[in-house]
Design a protein around this motif. Sequence first.
Motif, PDB file in Angstrom:
ATOM      1  N   LEU A  34       0.855  -1.176   0.000  1.00  7.68           N
ATOM      2  CA  LEU A  34       0.000   0.000   0.000  1.00  7.68           C
ATOM      3  C   LEU A  34       0.895   1.231   0.000  1.00  7.68           C
ATOM      4  O   LEU A  34       1.631   1.482   0.952  1.00  7.68           O
ATOM      5  CB  LEU A  34      -0.900  -0.007   1.237  1.00  7.68           C
ATOM      6  N   TRP A  35       0.856   1.984  -1.098  1.00  2.50           N
ATOM      7  CA  TRP A  35       1.686   3.163  -1.227  1.00  2.50           C
ATOM      8  C   TRP A  35       0.984   4.379  -0.657  1.00  2.50           C
ATOM      9  O   TRP A  35      -0.236   4.444  -0.599  1.00  2.50           O
ATOM     10  CB  TRP A  35       2.031   3.418  -2.699  1.00  2.50           C
ATOM     11  N   ARG A  36       1.785   5.353  -0.247  1.00  5.12           N
ATOM     12  CA  ARG A  36       1.245   6.564   0.357  1.00  5.12           C
ATOM     13  C   ARG A  36       0.352   7.334  -0.613  1.00  5.12           C
ATOM     14  O   ARG A  36      -0.646   7.937  -0.220  1.00  5.12           O
ATOM     15  CB  ARG A  36       2.397   7.442   0.830  1.00  5.12           C
ATOM     16  N   ALA A  37       0.675   7.335  -1.912  1.00  9.03           N
ATOM     17  CA  ALA A  37      -0.100   8.063  -2.907  1.00  9.03           C
ATOM     18  C   ALA A  37      -1.506   7.489  -3.063  1.00  9.03           C
ATOM     19  O   ALA A  37      -2.411   8.162  -3.536  1.00  9.03           O
ATOM     20  CB  ALA A  37       0.620   8.055  -4.255  1.00  9.03           C
ATOM     21  N   GLN A  38      -1.683   6.226  -2.654  1.00 16.32           N
ATOM     22  CA  GLN A  38      -3.002   5.609  -2.758  1.00 16.32           C
ATOM     23  C   GLN A  38      -3.927   6.039  -1.616  1.00 16.32           C
ATOM     24  O   GLN A  38      -5.133   5.863  -1.703  1.00 16.32           O
ATOM     25  CB  GLN A  38      -2.869   4.087  -2.745  1.00 16.32           C
ATOM     26  N   LEU A  39      -3.373   6.573  -0.569  1.00 14.59           N
ATOM     27  CA  LEU A  39      -4.160   6.994   0.587  1.00 14.59           C
ATOM     28  C   LEU A  39      -4.568   8.452   0.443  1.00 14.59           C
ATOM     29  O   LEU A  39      -3.951   9.340   0.998  1.00 14.59           O
ATOM     30  CB  LEU A  39      -3.352   6.806   1.880  1.00 14.59           C
TER      31      LEU A  39
END
Length: 141
Positions: free
Chosen positions: A4-9
């Motif tokens: 889970l990448w930060r850009a997805q949050l």
Amino acid sequence: MATLWRAQLRSYPANGHTAFLPQIRKVVLEFCQHYPSSTNTRTFVANHLERVARENPHIEFVIRQRNGHEPIARGFYANGRDKVIPLNKLQVTGIERKVQLLMDSSGAKIKPLKGARTVESTTEAARGIWSGLHVDTPFTI
């Protein structure tokens, strides 16, 4: 397990009861430096536009020289549409009202209400249909 990448949050902006996103992105004021009909537009830009821009930091204000033409205000909206309002023959307060009208508008196409169908209910009214003939004493004029 997937990473889970930060850009997805991220949260996606949406109009709702907790957030409001104005639909206007940019207001462009176009006027001539020499036309007499642009005098009030030049006055509005010189004296009032800075205050309006400070009150609305989410809107980009652009001043464009348009030699040989009447003054206009053009609003660009998030849905890709734009609206143009002529500013000739308006006082400074009228120009401010037209700019406010652009800022308050949604950018949606204006739909005529005259030719629209009237609302028809598929259910009967709560009290039924009233008629002067269905009472004990008939209605007389």
